[in-house]
Design a protein around this motif. Structure first.
Motif, PDB file in Angstrom:
ATOM      1  N   VAL A  81       0.854  -1.183   0.000  1.00  0.00           N
ATOM      2  CA  VAL A  81       0.000   0.000   0.000  1.00  0.00           C
ATOM      3  C   VAL A  81       0.897   1.242   0.000  1.00  0.00           C
ATOM      4  N   HIS A  82       0.658   2.143  -0.949  1.00  0.00           N
ATOM      5  CA  HIS A  82       1.465   3.359  -1.038  1.00  0.00           C
ATOM      6  C   HIS A  82       0.753   4.378  -1.925  1.00  0.00           C
ATOM      7  N   ARG A  83       1.244   5.585  -1.899  1.00  0.00           N
ATOM      8  CA  ARG A  83       0.699   6.627  -2.758  1.00  0.00           C
ATOM      9  C   ARG A  83       1.069   6.330  -4.206  1.00  0.00           C
ATOM     10  N   CYS A  84       0.104   6.506  -5.107  1.00  0.00           N
ATOM     11  CA  CYS A  84       0.372   6.316  -6.535  1.00  0.00           C
ATOM     12  C   CYS A  84      -0.744   6.984  -7.331  1.00  0.00           C
ATOM     13  N   ALA A  85      -0.641   6.925  -8.651  1.00  0.00           N
ATOM     14  CA  ALA A  85      -1.629   7.591  -9.501  1.00  0.00           C
ATOM     15  C   ALA A  85      -3.029   7.032  -9.280  1.00  0.00           C
ATOM     16  N   ALA A  86      -3.134   5.722  -8.981  1.00  0.00           N
ATOM     17  CA  ALA A  86      -4.451   5.092  -8.814  1.00  0.00           C
ATOM     18  C   ALA A  86      -5.231   5.678  -7.645  1.00  0.00           C
ATOM     19  N   ASN A  87      -4.524   6.213  -6.633  1.00  0.00           N
ATOM     20  CA  ASN A  87      -5.225   6.826  -5.499  1.00  0.00           C
ATOM     21  C   ASN A  87      -4.972   8.324  -5.416  1.00  0.00           C
ATOM     22  N   SER A  88      -4.602   8.910  -6.570  1.00  0.00           N
ATOM     23  CA  SER A  88      -4.337  10.357  -6.656  1.00  0.00           C
ATOM     24  C   SER A  88      -3.252  10.785  -5.676  1.00  0.00           C
ATOM     25  N   GLU A  92      -4.917   8.481   2.141  1.00  0.00           N
ATOM     26  CA  GLU A  92      -6.284   8.338   2.640  1.00  0.00           C
ATOM     27  C   GLU A  92      -7.202   7.827   1.537  1.00  0.00           C
ATOM     28  N   ASN A  93      -7.031   8.327   0.305  1.00  0.00           N
ATOM     29  CA  ASN A  93      -7.814   7.784  -0.805  1.00  0.00           C
ATOM     30  C   ASN A  93      -7.554   6.292  -0.971  1.00  0.00           C
ATOM     31  N   ALA A  94      -6.295   5.889  -0.816  1.00  0.00           N
ATOM     32  CA  ALA A  94      -5.954   4.473  -0.937  1.00  0.00           C
ATOM     33  C   ALA A  94      -6.743   3.645   0.073  1.00  0.00           C
ATOM     34  N   PHE A  95      -6.772   4.095   1.325  1.00  0.00           N
ATOM     35  CA  PHE A  95      -7.471   3.330   2.356  1.00  0.00           C
ATOM     36  C   PHE A  95      -8.987   3.374   2.164  1.00  0.00           C
ATOM     37  N   ARG A  96      -9.504   4.496   1.703  1.00  0.00           N
ATOM     38  CA  ARG A  96     -10.936   4.578   1.452  1.00  0.00           C
ATOM     39  C   ARG A  96     -11.337   3.573   0.379  1.00  0.00           C
ATOM     40  N   VAL A 284      -2.271  -5.691  -7.176  1.00  0.00           N
ATOM     41  CA  VAL A 284      -1.574  -4.482  -7.630  1.00  0.00           C
ATOM     42  C   VAL A 284      -2.362  -3.269  -7.178  1.00  0.00           C
ATOM     43  N   TRP A 285      -1.653  -2.286  -6.628  1.00  0.00           N
ATOM     44  CA  TRP A 285      -2.330  -1.052  -6.227  1.00  0.00           C
ATOM     45  C   TRP A 285      -1.513   0.133  -6.674  1.00  0.00           C
TER      46      TRP A 285
END
Length: 285
Positions: A81-88, A92-96, A284-285
């Motif tokens: 889990v990490h920041r990337c384009a898929a979660n802008s 927090e978007n990733a976890f949501r 993949v995330w």
């Protein structure tokens, strides 16, 4: 120190400090003693003097099922889990999004402690996600600082375990963690290899939980044997546990690994349909 040791039975000695130890304090005990033949042995043991964790205790049932405060917990997890384009580029978007997708357990490879990692842990707690937590050096300090997090699940002590350490090194690492935190599990991950006797066989006694790395989606398209492959590999792990006469948690990792690029969701869903028991998988995330 020898003068302060009090013998209380056969092989049992106690040491009473001059003043009470501080709460949440770490201690090392170095033992050096000879046997009857004069061969000396040394061992350094660690222990933690601190508050007992009363809530969120993670244990294993007698069949290996994960329990939290005595209630069954089925980990459905995601790695990296990490920041990337898929979660802008928003953790927090990733976890949501992960919460909406049905995940309840998370892991990250961005485990360097600092503001970013603290935010990752806080967001996991906010969205009700359990942590598969990577301890960093110094190990005792990390465990002591993070053991009271209410969403802790397990300490992830080794990835590709057999390539990185010996069974005894991993066992001692797990034992060190347990001396500071016996309220949560310790875990290791590894691929099983191609032999009848898996790589896990020598590591069975090292941690509470094993995460077999199952490469279910490696080619350009499904081959139709994915469920059989997972079933065979998981059965091999349980066979070796039965032969060893021990109970461990088994959380299979279903991996998309440079293959099935456009069909990962379908691949994971179809394989999950053919499995039972605790389950954690890569995506993949």
């Amino acid at each position: 120190v020898k003068a302060k040791l009090v013998r209380e039975g056969d092989g049992v000695f106690s040491f009473r400090p001059d003043k009470p130890w501080e709460n949440d304090s770490l201690h090392l005990v170095a033992l050096d003693a000879p046997d009857d033949c004069g061969n000396r042995g040394t061992e350094t043991l660690a222990f933690f003097c601190g508050r007992r964790i009363e809530k969120g205790l993670v244990t294993l049932r007698d069949d290996g099922m994960t329990l939290i405060d005595g209630k069954s917990f089925f980990p459905i997890g995601i790695y990296s889990v990490h920041r990337c384009a898929a979660n802008s580029n928003s953790i927090e978007n990733a976890f949501r999004q992960l919460k909406d997708a049905g995940f309840n357990t998370v892991h990250t490879y961005d485990w360097k402690r600092g503001e970013s990692y603290s935010e990752y842990q806080d967001m996991a707690e906010k969205y009700g996600m359990r942590l598969l937590n990577n301890p960093v050096s110094p190990l005792p300090k990390t465990v002591a600082n993070e053991r009271t997090r209410p969403n802790m699940l397990a300490w992830y002590l080794a990835d590709d375990a057999s390539k990185r350490m010996t069974p005894e090194q991993l066992r001692m690492r797990s034992l060190t963690v347990k001396r500071y935190d016996n309220a949560h599990l310790t875990a290791q991950a590894d691929s099983l290899g191609s032999d009848y006797r898996t790589r896990y066989a020598d590591f069975i006694g090292s941690t509470d939980v094993f995460l077999p790395e199952l490469y279910t989606a490696c080619g350009s398209r499904p081959n139709g044997y994915e469920v059989l492959f997972v079933d065979y590999q998981v059965r091999a792990v349980f066979r070796e546990l039965r032969e060893a006469g021990v109970v461990k948690g088994v959380w299979p990792i279903l991996q998309q690994f440079k293959g099935w690029t456009n069909e990962v969701g379908t691949a994971v869903t179809e394989v999950v349909k053919g499995t039972t028991g605790d389950l954690t998988f890569y995506a993949v995330w």
